[in-house]
Design a protein around this motif. Structure first.
Motif, PDB file in Angstrom:
ATOM      1  N   ILE A 101      26.277 -28.010  -8.451  1.00 20.05           N
ATOM      2  CA  ILE A 101      25.443 -27.598  -9.676  1.00 20.05           C
ATOM      3  C   ILE A 101      26.044 -28.530 -10.821  1.00 20.05           C
ATOM      4  O   ILE A 101      24.973 -29.130 -11.597  1.00 20.05           O
ATOM      5  CB  ILE A 101      25.683 -25.982 -10.080  1.00 20.05           C
ATOM      6  N   LEU A 102      27.219 -28.637 -11.150  1.00 23.03           N
ATOM      7  CA  LEU A 102      27.677 -29.444 -12.424  1.00 23.03           C
ATOM      8  C   LEU A 102      27.009 -31.048 -12.028  1.00 23.03           C
ATOM      9  O   LEU A 102      27.040 -31.740 -13.008  1.00 23.03           O
ATOM     10  CB  LEU A 102      29.117 -29.327 -12.655  1.00 23.03           C
ATOM     11  N   ASN A 103      27.385 -31.548 -10.955  1.00 27.02           N
ATOM     12  CA  ASN A 103      26.619 -32.586 -10.547  1.00 27.02           C
ATOM     13  C   ASN A 103      25.148 -32.786 -10.187  1.00 27.02           C
ATOM     14  O   ASN A 103      24.753 -33.865  -9.781  1.00 27.02           O
ATOM     15  CB  ASN A 103      27.496 -33.278  -9.368  1.00 27.02           C
ATOM     16  N   SER A 104      24.451 -31.584 -10.439  1.00 30.62           N
ATOM     17  CA  SER A 104      22.984 -31.891 -10.336  1.00 30.62           C
ATOM     18  C   SER A 104      22.584 -32.169  -8.845  1.00 30.62           C
ATOM     19  O   SER A 104      21.576 -32.547  -8.665  1.00 30.62           O
ATOM     20  CB  SER A 104      22.153 -32.872 -11.094  1.00 30.62           C
ATOM     21  N   TYR A 105      23.356 -31.801  -7.825  1.00 32.35           N
ATOM     22  CA  TYR A 105      23.167 -31.882  -6.437  1.00 32.35           C
ATOM     23  C   TYR A 105      22.049 -30.774  -6.102  1.00 32.35           C
ATOM     24  O   TYR A 105      22.306 -29.638  -6.477  1.00 32.35           O
ATOM     25  CB  TYR A 105      24.354 -31.926  -5.654  1.00 32.35           C
ATOM     26  N   GLN A 161      28.254 -28.811 -20.802  1.00 33.46           N
ATOM     27  CA  GLN A 161      28.288 -28.272 -19.571  1.00 33.46           C
ATOM     28  C   GLN A 161      28.018 -26.815 -19.078  1.00 33.46           C
ATOM     29  O   GLN A 161      27.488 -26.459 -17.968  1.00 33.46           O
ATOM     30  CB  GLN A 161      29.736 -28.498 -19.015  1.00 33.46           C
ATOM     31  N   LYS A 162      28.439 -25.957 -19.945  1.00 37.49           N
ATOM     32  CA  LYS A 162      27.762 -24.583 -19.686  1.00 37.49           C
ATOM     33  C   LYS A 162      26.254 -24.501 -19.484  1.00 37.49           C
ATOM     34  O   LYS A 162      25.795 -23.686 -18.961  1.00 37.49           O
ATOM     35  CB  LYS A 162      28.363 -23.766 -20.904  1.00 37.49           C
ATOM     36  N   LYS A 163      25.687 -25.200 -20.498  1.00 34.14           N
ATOM     37  CA  LYS A 163      24.124 -25.151 -20.503  1.00 34.14           C
ATOM     38  C   LYS A 163      23.666 -25.929 -19.196  1.00 34.14           C
ATOM     39  O   LYS A 163      22.562 -25.548 -18.743  1.00 34.14           O
ATOM     40  CB  LYS A 163      23.566 -26.348 -21.782  1.00 34.14           C
ATOM     41  N   LYS A 164      24.528 -26.813 -18.616  1.00 33.09           N
ATOM     42  CA  LYS A 164      24.048 -27.297 -17.551  1.00 33.09           C
ATOM     43  C   LYS A 164      23.847 -26.385 -16.378  1.00 33.09           C
ATOM     44  O   LYS A 164      23.045 -26.340 -15.330  1.00 33.09           O
ATOM     45  CB  LYS A 164      25.164 -28.634 -17.268  1.00 33.09           C
ATOM     46  N   ILE A 165      25.093 -25.614 -16.433  1.00 34.08           N
ATOM     47  CA  ILE A 165      24.904 -24.714 -15.522  1.00 34.08           C
ATOM     48  C   ILE A 165      23.952 -23.509 -15.462  1.00 34.08           C
ATOM     49  O   ILE A 165      23.155 -23.245 -14.933  1.00 34.08           O
ATOM     50  CB  ILE A 165      26.267 -23.749 -15.437  1.00 34.08           C
ATOM     51  N   TYR A 166      23.723 -23.010 -16.724  1.00 33.22           N
ATOM     52  CA  TYR A 166      22.510 -22.147 -17.151  1.00 33.22           C
ATOM     53  C   TYR A 166      21.144 -22.580 -16.943  1.00 33.22           C
ATOM     54  O   TYR A 166      20.574 -21.930 -16.244  1.00 33.22           O
ATOM     55  CB  TYR A 166      22.640 -21.601 -18.752  1.00 33.22           C
ATOM     56  N   SER A 167      21.026 -23.728 -16.949  1.00 38.38           N
ATOM     57  CA  SER A 167      19.808 -24.562 -16.819  1.00 38.38           C
ATOM     58  C   SER A 167      19.365 -24.796 -15.102  1.00 38.38           C
ATOM     59  O   SER A 167      18.321 -25.342 -15.147  1.00 38.38           O
ATOM     60  CB  SER A 167      19.707 -25.507 -17.940  1.00 38.38           C
ATOM     61  N   TYR A 168      20.700 -24.767 -14.698  1.00 39.96           N
ATOM     62  CA  TYR A 168      20.344 -25.152 -13.175  1.00 39.96           C
ATOM     63  C   TYR A 168      19.293 -24.102 -12.261  1.00 39.96           C
ATOM     64  O   TYR A 168      19.213 -23.196 -12.430  1.00 39.96           O
ATOM     65  CB  TYR A 168      21.607 -25.231 -12.188  1.00 39.96           C
ATOM     66  N   SER A 169      18.307 -24.736 -12.026  1.00 40.37           N
ATOM     67  CA  SER A 169      17.269 -24.259 -11.347  1.00 40.37           C
ATOM     68  C   SER A 169      17.228 -24.396  -9.676  1.00 40.37           C
ATOM     69  O   SER A 169      17.462 -25.124  -9.198  1.00 40.37           O
ATOM     70  CB  SER A 169      15.790 -24.609 -11.578  1.00 40.37           C
TER      71      SER A 169
END
Length: 347
Positions: free
Chosen positions: A48-52, A113-121
């Motif tokens: 998720i953090l790497n947008s995979y 980084q937290k926002k990246k997790i929360y926004s992962y769809s």
């Protein structure tokens, strides 16, 4: 069915909020227990953090008569639970698979980084309201297209009745941790439930050929399982007896599935004599350790030297039938041999 399945996207912040409002529900008929390890959860968070991309989820949005909503996760419990657990700081990211975030919990991440997790769809397939058999058929077909699923995972998707519920209940007993029969991988892939199902069928109907009969009994007992209470009693009695007879079972061959199967079936057939008294328990421990050591010796001995050692015929018979271990013939011969070797225990 494709014309009634809608596709949407839902980010992790959405799942967090739905969970906090008690609107998120996992579909228990399809999922047994949360068996992902922290390492597996960590790998997902790293993805998720790497947008995979992550495999899509299957859900139902159910609206009640009073206008309230319930969001049911039909397929994807492990992924959603891993995300919620990480946000709740229940595990850290494994440094071996994710050196950039090594040993970091959610609170250790930066705001971005937290926002990246929360926004992962996640891609979410929405199933309409339908009968349980229809949902089961969809879920079973989805999983049958996934080549990594084993036979028991497919049974978990196919059967919902009292038999499989009972097998899952027995599998969740802490006694299995003491007995050491199952590895964490076994539990994760539901091989513990499969093996316990074999033991249950054998205790009711006698030893079986695993490959030919297990699915048959799952089907027979789908609608009704009248032996439920007796089966639970048998497992409780026999597993406790084995743990008392072999307090260090994990250091013996009796914790191996093949040998445990034979010992369990033999004791379940003699459960009217259980629990054994203290004297018999001591005798049983001595006999089982001695028999196990002789079987180990036979198996490891060069076959040309076996005639010169003079093994007991029952030790030979048991050991020879360790091959093709789940075949009906081999199981019967091992049971007969072990029964003769343990005869002093029941005389």
């Amino acid at each position: 069915m494709s014309n009634i399945i809608q596709t949407t996207h839902r980010d992790i912040a959405w799942f967090k909020q739905a969970n906090e409002f008690h609107q998120l529900q996992m579909k228990p008929q399809f999922q047994r227990n949360l068996v992902w390890t922290d390492k597996q959860k960590s790998f997902l968070i790293d993805s998720i953090l790497n947008s995979y991309p992550v495999p899509e989820l299957y859900m139902q949005d159910i609206i009640s008569g009073d206008g309230s909503k319930l969001y049911i996760v039909v397929d994807g419990q492990q992924r959603i639970t891993a995300c919620l657990d990480f946000i709740d700081n229940q595990f850290q990211i494994d440094g071996k698979d994710s050196p950039s975030y090594a040993e970091m919990s959610f609170d250790d991440l930066s705001t971005d980084q937290k926002k990246k997790i929360y926004s992962y769809s996640f891609v979410v397939r929405l199933l309409p309201e339908m009968s349980d058999p229809e949902i089961r058929e969809i879920f079973s077909r989805l999983n049958r297209n996934n080549v990594v699923l084993n036979a028991q995972e497919l049974r978990q998707a196919t059967y919902w009745g009292q038999f499989i519920q009972t097998m899952n209940e027995i599998a969740d007993n802490d006694v299995w941790r003491i007995l050491g029969v199952f590895t964490p991988k076994d539990v994760k892939r539901m091989l513990d439930v499969e093996f316990i199902s074999e033991l249950a069928v054998a205790s009711i109907h006698g030893v079986q050929n695993k490959k030919l009969t297990l699915d048959k009994y799952y089907e027979i007992y789908e609608d009704e399982f009248p032996q439920r209470d007796e089966t639970i009693y048998t497992f409780d009695l026999v597993t406790r007896e084995i743990s008392h007879l072999l307090p260090n079972i994990n250091k013996t061959r009796w914790s191996k599935k093949t040998d445990f199967y034979t010992l369990f079936v033999l004791l379940s057939n003699r459960k009217d004599l259980l629990p054994l008294g203290q004297v018999k328990k001591a005798l049983g421990e001595t006999l089982l350790n001695g028999i196990g050591n002789l079987i180990d010796k036979y198996v490891s001995t060069d076959k040309e030297q076996i005639p010169t050692i003079g093994f007991d015929e029952n030790i030979k018979e048991y050991s020879i039938n360790l091959r093709a271990s789940s075949d009906l013939g081999a199981r019967k011969k091992r049971e007969d041999a072990l029964q003769k070797l343990l005869e002093p225990l029941f005389s």
